[in-house]
Design a protein around this motif. Structure first.
Motif, mmCIF file in Angstrom:
data_model
loop_
_atom_site.group_PDB
_atom_site.id
_atom_site.type_symbol
_atom_site.label_atom_id
_atom_site.label_comp_id
_atom_site.label_asym_id
_atom_site.label_seq_id
_atom_site.Cartn_x
_atom_site.Cartn_y
_atom_site.Cartn_z
ATOM 1 N N THR A 139 118.244 -58.590 -18.800
ATOM 2 C CA THR A 139 118.717 -59.980 -18.875
ATOM 3 C C THR A 139 117.789 -60.845 -19.710
ATOM 4 N N GLY A 140 116.606 -60.325 -20.023
ATOM 5 C CA GLY A 140 115.635 -61.091 -20.805
ATOM 6 C C GLY A 140 115.566 -60.586 -22.229
ATOM 7 N N PRO A 141 114.546 -61.042 -22.968
ATOM 8 C CA PRO A 141 114.442 -60.677 -24.382
ATOM 9 C C PRO A 141 114.177 -59.190 -24.617
ATOM 10 N N VAL A 142 114.630 -58.723 -25.788
ATOM 11 C CA VAL A 142 114.371 -57.350 -26.238
ATOM 12 C C VAL A 142 113.548 -57.433 -27.518
ATOM 13 N N THR A 143 112.488 -56.642 -27.580
ATOM 14 C CA THR A 143 111.674 -56.570 -28.797
ATOM 15 C C THR A 143 111.757 -55.148 -29.348
ATOM 16 N N VAL A 144 111.914 -55.031 -30.652
ATOM 17 C CA VAL A 144 111.953 -53.703 -31.277
ATOM 18 C C VAL A 144 110.716 -53.543 -32.165
ATOM 19 N N HIS A 145 109.910 -52.524 -31.844
ATOM 20 C CA HIS A 145 108.745 -52.199 -32.678
ATOM 21 C C HIS A 145 109.072 -50.975 -33.525
ATOM 22 N N VAL A 179 119.701 -50.186 -34.294
ATOM 23 C CA VAL A 179 119.158 -50.523 -32.978
ATOM 24 C C VAL A 179 118.422 -51.860 -33.069
ATOM 25 N N THR A 180 119.188 -52.913 -33.033
ATOM 26 C CA THR A 180 118.637 -54.258 -33.124
ATOM 27 C C THR A 180 118.463 -54.830 -31.709
ATOM 28 N N PRO A 181 117.614 -55.832 -31.543
ATOM 29 C CA PRO A 181 117.463 -56.451 -30.222
ATOM 30 C C PRO A 181 118.811 -56.935 -29.686
ATOM 31 N N GLY A 185 120.339 -55.495 -26.243
ATOM 32 C CA GLY A 185 120.537 -56.459 -25.164
ATOM 33 C C GLY A 185 121.977 -56.475 -24.697
ATOM 34 N N GLU A 186 122.909 -56.391 -25.649
ATOM 35 C CA GLU A 186 124.332 -56.401 -25.310
ATOM 36 C C GLU A 186 124.717 -55.119 -24.560
ATOM 37 N N TYR A 187 124.217 -53.981 -25.026
ATOM 38 C CA TYR A 187 124.616 -52.694 -24.441
ATOM 39 C C TYR A 187 124.068 -52.535 -23.021
ATOM 40 N N LEU A 203 111.327 -49.927 -27.940
ATOM 41 C CA LEU A 203 112.004 -51.137 -27.486
ATOM 42 C C LEU A 203 111.338 -51.628 -26.210
ATOM 43 N N VAL A 204 111.097 -52.908 -26.138
ATOM 44 C CA VAL A 204 110.563 -53.495 -24.910
ATOM 45 C C VAL A 204 111.615 -54.453 -24.370
ATOM 46 N N CYS A 205 112.130 -54.136 -23.187
ATOM 47 C CA CYS A 205 113.277 -54.849 -22.625
ATOM 48 C C CYS A 205 112.889 -55.532 -21.327
ATOM 49 N N ALA A 206 113.193 -56.820 -21.208
ATOM 50 C CA ALA A 206 112.847 -57.562 -19.994
ATOM 51 C C ALA A 206 114.033 -57.625 -19.044
#
Lengths: 447, 112
Positions: free
Chosen positions: B53-59, B39-41, B45-47, B69-72
């Motif tokens: 449409t913005g950045p994805v951060t994985v903690h 489960v990478t950013p 983001g692709e899935y 996951l924080v998804c914009a």
């Protein structure tokens, strides 16, 4: 567990939450405190608009109904209430609550906490978090409310009010204030502030930690979901908390429900910011004790942020929506054609437009043959548009309605709606620019 | 046999403005290292690309264990101004559970 522990419950996790489980919680939970969290990001803006336009109370319209059910049980059980249902008018809400208590013959001191309304002092040229554009580039601003913390609630809590009604207090702060008061925690003790905030964060969405927003049949089953019980926490002086629920109700409390809620709406688990503390949840332990009881410990904290978050409401235009259903062979193709017709006819009249196709079994659900072929048996076109002018938004609804006689074959069940949209943006304000205060309505003798 | 996230983990979605947070929690902690690798950013983001449409951060939360996951979403796709039926985006975590894991993915042996 000792007599020094404090028991605190949550009887509402949002403005429209069910009122009854809070009564059960008070009757059977052995609570010292009940919290009702009734204020979402946009709820306070809508309340401000009601207050300004005179179309309704500036406080949560459901608060009166909740109090009608709760005032007597609260008195009988010796439980104190803290809520942010004051929304845009905590003083008006407290006045109403005080009058209601008198009507019901319940002696109650009611305190209002005000001062979160900062519309007259925010920097309207500051960038919004969401898009980086200045706040005042988003149209007329109608509300601005700072998230105030446990320190704002503390005078009312310490003063012994039976009912404390605030506006935009941060959700976990509603829990932290009474915990800190009863357990004698120093506001400078970041570990204690973090522990109380963790307990508050786990409780603040009410049913979401007891099996609500959780069930997935066959994988994550929830017993008696229709009678979901609401949560309580037994918090020890060292900050360790045991999360449980109203005895004899539906739902479940275990590692799975608690971890889902622990991470809910968290954007940085190393620094979950509230007005009271920066909570670091990376060291939190979640221990399933069985019997719908889960112990949480290990919260760490760093000093509270210098600035307070502010939710700013602005007039964002008008949303027009229309829906129509199609069934049988070729349903999806007809819905897509209908969407194209609406899109073409509206052209550039609407600033933003979205076309969606939805649906499962609203129409002739007994006709299984199409589903057997792998083609959806039915679907529903939804068109939504956002426009600066009401008339342009209404055009979306009108074009969908016109599909009845001028669109593809067999459309049915049109629903349309047009309404003003109050957008919410986020910014910050210096603590020193926010001045909170308390208004107390004393209990009346003989009430 | 192909394995999806849904087979090994559960999820809860939260929302703040135009952000969605997705907690991904393995039923069995032995799957946690597999989630960390998979489960990478980029894959998230692709899935979820139609909405995220913005950045994805994985903690990583090793102690639980779980991923956050924080998804914009798009700037204008906020809870209050979104035109989607699901304005909050609360369904996105369930959507993500459809993500296929690598063929032959298997849990790591129980860690000591």
């Amino acid at each position: 567990m000792t007599d020094d522990d404090v028991v605190i419950g949550c009887g509402a996790g949002f403005a429209a939450d069910r009122p009854r489980p809070a009564v059960d919680l008070v009757e059977r939970g052995g609570l010292d405190y009940l919290v009702l969290e009734c204020l979402g990001e946009r709820t306070v803006s809508l309340a401000a608009l009601r207050r300004v336009s005179g179309s309704g109370p500036g406080y949560d319209p459901m608060l009166r109904r909740r109090l009608e059910l709760l005032l007597e049980p609260l008195r009988r059980q010796g439980t104190r209430l803290i809520t942010n249902a004051g929304a845009a008018d905590p003083v008006g809400a407290a006045r109403m609550a005080h009058a209601l208590a008198r009507e019901l013959g319940v002696a109650a001191t009611v305190a209002a906490v005000h001062g979160d309304d900062v519309l007259d002092r925010i920097d309207t040229t500051a960038p919004a978090w969401e898009d980086g554009l200045p706040l005042d580039a988003h149209g007329e601003l109608v509300s601005a409310n700072a998230y105030v913390g446990a320190d704002a609630l503390m005078p009312a809590v310490r003063g012994g009010a039976d009912i404390v009604i605030a506006g935009r207090a941060a959700d976990p702060s509603l829990f932290l204030a009474p915990l800190a008061h009863s357990l004698g925690w120093d506001p400078g003790d970041t570990g204690a502030m973090a522990a109380g905030t963790l307990a508050g964060h786990l409780l603040e969405c009410a049913g979401q930690v007891t099996g609500g927003f959780f069930a997935d049949p066959g994988r994550k089953d929830v017993p008696d979901l229709a009678r979901l019980g609401y949560p309580l926490a037994r918090v020890a002086p060292d900050g360790t908390a045991v999360i449980a629920k109203t005895p004899g109700t539906g739902g479940r409390v275990d590692r799975m429900t608690v971890i889902e809620q622990l991470l809910y709406e968290v954007t940085d688990p190393g620094a979950y910011l509230t007005p009271d503390v920066a909570l670091d949840m990376t060291g939190v332990s979640v221990e399933d004790l069985g019997g719908d009881r889960v112990r949480v410990s290990g919260a760490r904290g760093a000093p509270r942020p210098e600035e307070l978050k502010v939710s700013v409401g602005h007039r964002a235009g008008f949303r027009g929506e229309g829906e129509i259903s199609y069934a049988g062979p070729g349903a999806v193709a007809r819905a897509r054609l209908a969407g194209e017709v609406v899109r073409e006819r509206l052209g550039d009249a609407v600033g933003r437009l979205r076309v969606e196709v939805i649906g499962v079994d609203a129409l002739a659900a007994n006709a299984a043959s199409d589903r057997d072929r792998g083609e959806p048996h039915e679907c529903r076109l939804r068109v939504a548009g956002l426009a600066a002018e009401r008339s342009a938004a209404e055009a979306v609804a009108e074009e969908v309605a016109a599909l009845y006689t001028s669109g593809p074959s067999g459309g049915g069940g049109v629903r349309v709606d047009t309404r003003e949209v109050i957008g919410v943006l986020s910014t910050t304000i210096a603590r020193g620019d926010v001045e909170t205060g308390t208004v107390v309505f004393p209990a009346e003798e003989g009430a | 046999m192909s394995v999806r996230l849904y087979d090994v983990a559960h999820a809860r979605t939260g929302d703040k403005g135009n952000l969605n947070t997705i907690a991904l929690i393995p039923y069995d902690p032995a799957w946690y290292p597999v989630l960390c690798e998979t489960v990478t950013p980029e894959r998230v983001g692709e899935y979820l690309r139609e909405r995220v449409t913005g950045p994805v951060t994985v903690h990583r939360l090793d102690r639980l264990p779980a991923l956050l996951l924080v998804c914009a979403r798009a700037c204008e796709d906020t809870v209050t101004t979104s035109l989607y039926l699901d304005t909050h985006g609360k369904s996105l975590g369930s959507v993500l559970l459809g993500l296929p894991l690598e063929p032959g993915a298997a849990p790591w042996p129980e860690r000591g």
